[in-house]
Every structure is written in structure tokens, then in C-alpha cells.
Write a protein that holds these residues in place. Structure first.
Motif, PDB file in Angstrom:
ATOM      1  N   LEU A 134       0.843  -1.191   0.000  1.00  0.00           N
ATOM      2  CA  LEU A 134       0.000   0.000   0.000  1.00  0.00           C
ATOM      3  C   LEU A 134       0.883   1.249   0.000  1.00  0.00           C
ATOM      4  CD1 LEU A 134      -2.835  -1.262   2.348  1.00  0.00           C
ATOM      5  CD2 LEU A 134      -2.705  -1.317  -0.146  1.00  0.00           C
ATOM      6  N   ASP A 175       7.877  -7.419   5.549  1.00  0.00           N
ATOM      7  CA  ASP A 175       6.447  -7.701   5.416  1.00  0.00           C
ATOM      8  C   ASP A 175       5.990  -8.654   6.510  1.00  0.00           C
ATOM      9  OD1 ASP A 175       5.073  -6.438   3.082  1.00  0.00           O
ATOM     10  OD2 ASP A 175       6.898  -7.163   2.099  1.00  0.00           O
ATOM     11  N   GLN A 178      -0.023  -9.818   7.701  1.00  0.00           N
ATOM     12  CA  GLN A 178      -1.026  -8.756   7.609  1.00  0.00           C
ATOM     13  C   GLN A 178      -0.775  -7.846   6.404  1.00  0.00           C
ATOM     14  OE1 GLN A 178      -3.653  -8.435   9.309  1.00  0.00           O
ATOM     15  NE2 GLN A 178      -4.328  -6.351   8.819  1.00  0.00           N
ATOM     16  N   THR A 179       0.491  -7.442   6.164  1.00  0.00           N
ATOM     17  CA  THR A 179       0.760  -6.546   5.024  1.00  0.00           C
ATOM     18  C   THR A 179       0.547  -7.292   3.707  1.00  0.00           C
ATOM     19  OG1 THR A 179       3.157  -6.978   4.977  1.00  0.00           O
ATOM     20  CG2 THR A 179       2.409  -5.129   6.333  1.00  0.00           C
ATOM     21  N   ARG A 181      -1.701  -9.688   3.220  1.00  0.00           N
ATOM     22  CA  ARG A 181      -3.165  -9.752   3.032  1.00  0.00           C
ATOM     23  C   ARG A 181      -3.723  -8.385   2.642  1.00  0.00           C
ATOM     24  NH1 ARG A 181      -3.372 -13.842   7.319  1.00  0.00           N
ATOM     25  NH2 ARG A 181      -3.448 -12.189   8.869  1.00  0.00           N
ATOM     26  N   GLU A 182      -3.198  -7.333   3.281  1.00  0.00           N
ATOM     27  CA  GLU A 182      -3.740  -5.993   3.000  1.00  0.00           C
ATOM     28  C   GLU A 182      -3.549  -5.615   1.536  1.00  0.00           C
ATOM     29  OE1 GLU A 182      -3.125  -3.911   7.366  1.00  0.00           O
ATOM     30  OE2 GLU A 182      -1.745  -3.422   5.739  1.00  0.00           O
ATOM     31  N   ASP A 185      -5.712  -7.943  -0.745  1.00  0.00           N
ATOM     32  CA  ASP A 185      -7.135  -7.563  -0.648  1.00  0.00           C
ATOM     33  C   ASP A 185      -7.398  -6.282  -1.444  1.00  0.00           C
ATOM     34  OD1 ASP A 185      -8.013  -9.655   0.912  1.00  0.00           O
ATOM     35  OD2 ASP A 185      -7.858  -8.573   2.813  1.00  0.00           O
ATOM     36  N   TYR A 186      -6.491  -5.315  -1.315  1.00  0.00           N
ATOM     37  CA  TYR A 186      -6.670  -4.037  -2.011  1.00  0.00           C
ATOM     38  C   TYR A 186      -6.651  -4.236  -3.535  1.00  0.00           C
ATOM     39  CZ  TYR A 186      -5.639   0.529  -3.948  1.00  0.00           C
ATOM     40  OH  TYR A 186      -5.663   1.664  -4.719  1.00  0.00           O
TER      41      TYR A 186
END
Ligand code: SF4
Ligand code: SF4
Length: 335
Positions: A134, A175, A178-179, A181-182, A185-186
Motif C-alpha cells: 500500500l 512484510d 497482515q501486510t 493480506r492488505e 485484498d486491495y
């Protein structure tokens, strides 16, 4: 589905032809690097370290097309450097698409919106936009602020114009599950790109930043935790299910670097784009003059931490094609 049906069927037919011809080594995809220059200077990049005279060179279109024709690979990933800095990149893509090669044009997207007019949407052509996370995470990764926002705008504009858009994300030891997956997902749910490619960073010796690459156990732990909630079945990942099993540590394979060879301004790189034990003038020469048994984890200490797709995705694809169960799993998209 892991890859578009047209591409899966074409790849299946290609593999069947290799079997019938009795070939045991052949390329699935070529990493084509028609230049090494780039308009970014990412800390993990080993390409922009080449000497200045080499960074100024651009591969002629005829030379690139001849290399792809000589090896016969059905898929081409054009990287670099930044391919959009090549003055005839649109001509090169058009020539490869005309020959019905599946082309992925890898880009950091800084020049993408300005150059979109030069390209035409095609089932044989996809953008592969580099996005390592992100906003904050990506801009740190490429060592420049604002690159994430520009890449997202470029993706949206390309989607508006009907292009197939994929992304390419490299994960480092900074990483977390969580990062991972984030960002997936985005890309999957918000940006809604067609497909995503993922890669654990590999510590190749030209990269100036040697501290943030993943070891094998770190890679397995990262992906098995990131995939634990079943996300990988939902994400449109552009990998075979067996390669994702490999990243999670559920399967292991030998390296088959001859399956994703690299052709650059220096020639066919031995044994893969991550290592350079010399160059060959043709793919046939590369096959004939490389001792492939010397390479891979457990054989060459430089390969010890490598789980890169160029060595192991071909192994996973060949294992998939050799198994009816795995073929059905890949065709059904049961990642
Ligand atoms: S965008 Fe790619 S080629 Fe350019 S510096 Fe970054 S990693 Fe290297
Ligand atoms: S394991 Fe294979 S793909 Fe990885 S660096 Fe070694 S030869 Fe290259």
C-alpha cells in the motif's frame, strides 16, 4: 482461475507438443530485458547497477523478436529497467502480439498514462504494474514518494480503456502476513486488477540492499500465515496452485531455470535472471552449454534462499501438467 483459459489451453497444447517432440527442456516464458535503464532507483534493484554505457543501450526490436522466435516460448514478460523508456516498446509489443505470444509489460507505471495511447488492448497483452504494498510501504520500497498514487491512477486509466491489467508484488522480510493480506485484498477487491503475481525477494549479488531479503523458512512462514484464512482461494493470483503450495512449504521442487530464461542486452543469461554465470548467444546454446544440475537449492550456495518463480514456477507447471488431479485443480481455480 489461475490464468485466463485461452492462455492455459495454449500452454497445455505447447507442453503437449514438447512432449511429443521428446524435448525435456524448453522455455515457458522469457524474461525479456530490452534495456537496463530506469527512472527509479529502488534499493532492492540489481539492474540499475550496470555501467553507464550499458544503461544507455536499447535492444533493437528485430533482435528481441528474433530471440523470442528462436526459443519458441509462448509467453514473454518484458522487464528491465523500465520498458516504457524504450523508444520502440510499443512496436516490440505489437510484433510479439502479432505472433500470438502472451505479453506482460512490466512497469513501475510512472510513464504509463503518458504512453497508453501507443498500445491496443488484446487478449495477448497485459500490463504488469509493480506495486510492492500500500501507499507508504510501496513508496518506501521504490525510494520515492508519490509513485503508488501514480501507479493506481495509471491502472485505473488502463482499465477504463479496456486493457488487461495485472500487478507484480515483491515481499521482503519487513512484510508480515497482515501486510501481504492488505495489499492483496486491495488489489483484488478495490483496484480490481485482473490478476496478481507475488514474489519473495531474492538476495542477488548486484542488489545494493542485502538486508531485507527472505530466507526459505521466512518465506514459508510468511505465506502460510498470510494464506491461512483462505484468502488465496479468493485472490486472483496469476500462479499455479502448486507454486502457491511451494511458497507455503506444502510442496518442494527442484529448480528448472531453463523454463523461464532471461534474454537481455548481454544475451541469454546463465542460469537465470537472478544469477549471471555468463551469457549465451542463443537459447539453444544456453541449453547445450549450461550444466543445469549444478543449480538450485542444495546444489549451489547462491541458490540457498531462492524460491523465485523463474526457478520454481516451471517446476510447478510441469508437475501440474503431469497430474490429472492437479490439472483439474488449476483449471478449476481451486488454489
Ligand atoms: S522500478 Fe524495477 S527496474 Fe526500476 S529501479 Fe525499481 S526494481 Fe529496478
Ligand atoms: S534456485 Fe534456480 S532460479 Fe533460483 S537463483 Fe538458483 S538457478 Fe536461479
Amino acid at each position: 482461475m489461475a490464468v485466463p483459459l485461452r492462455q492455459t489451453l495454449r500452454l497445455g497444447a505447447y507442453l503437449a507438443r514438447q512432449r511429443l517432440a521428446g524435448r525435456d527442456k524448453f522455455p515457458l516464458l522469457v524474461e525479456l530485458e530490452p534495456l537496463f535503464a530506469c527512472n527509479l532507483a529502488c534499493a532492492g534493484c540489481g539492474k540499475i547497477q550496470h555501467p553507464a554505457p550499458l544503461l544507455k543501450q536499447r535492444m533493437p526490436v528485430d533482435q528481441a523478436v528474433a530471440a523470442i522466435e528462436e526459443c519458441g516460448a509462448p509467453m514473454v514478460s518484458i522487464a528491465g529497467g523500465e520498458p516504457l523508456m524504450h523508444p520502440e516498446i510499443d512496436v516490440l509489443v505489437a510484433e510479439l502480439v502479432r505472433r500470438k505470444r502472451f505479453v506482460y509489460l512490466c512497469t513501475n507505471a510512472l510513464l504509463m498514462r503518458r504512453k497508453l495511447d501507443r498500445f491496443r488492448p488484446s487478449p495477448y497483452f497485459a500490463w504488469a504494474v509493480h506495486l510492492d504494498g500500500l501507499r507508504e510501504r510501496h513508496d518506501v520500497s521504490v525510494c520515492q514518494e508519490g509513485v503508488f498514487d501514480e501507479a493506481v491512477e495509471a491502472v485505473r486509466e488502463a482499465q477504463r480503456r479496456g486493457f488487461r491489467v495485472t500487478t507484480n508484488t515483491t515481499f521482503f522480510n519487513t512484510d508480515t502476513p497482515q501486510t501481504v493480506r492488505e495489499v492483496l485484498d486491495y488489489l483484488n477487491d478495490e483496484l480490481r486488477v485482473d490478476q496478481m503475481m507475488i514474489s519473495p525477494a531474492y538476495a542477488y549479488d548486484k542488489a545494493p540492499d542485502q538486508e531485507h531479503f527472505l530466507g526459505v523458512e521466512e518465506t514459508r512462514a510468511l505465506f502460510s500465515k498470510a494464506f491461512a484464512d483462505g484468502g488465496r482461494r479468493r485472490w486472483r493470483l496469476n500462479h499455479s496452485p502448486l507454486f502457491l503450495d511451494f511458497l507455503e512449504g506444502k510442496r518442494d521442487f527442484a529448480c528448472t531455470a531453463w523454463g523461464i530464461p532471461s534474454y537481455s542486452l548481454l544475451g541469454w543469461q546463465r542460469p537465470c535472471y537472478l544469477m549471471s554465470d555468463g551469457y549465451a548467444a542463443t537459447y539453444a546454446e544456453l541449453l547445450a552449454t549450461t550444466d543445469w544440475e549444478r543449480y538450485g537449492r542444495g546444489r549451489d550456495p547462491r541458490c540457498a534462499n531462492c524460491m523465485a518463480h523463474c526457478g520454481y514456477e516451471p517446476s510447478a507447471v510441469l508437475a501440474t501438467m503431469g497430474s490429472l488431479r492437479e490439472s483439474l485443480r488449476a483449471l478449476g481455480g481451486r488454489a
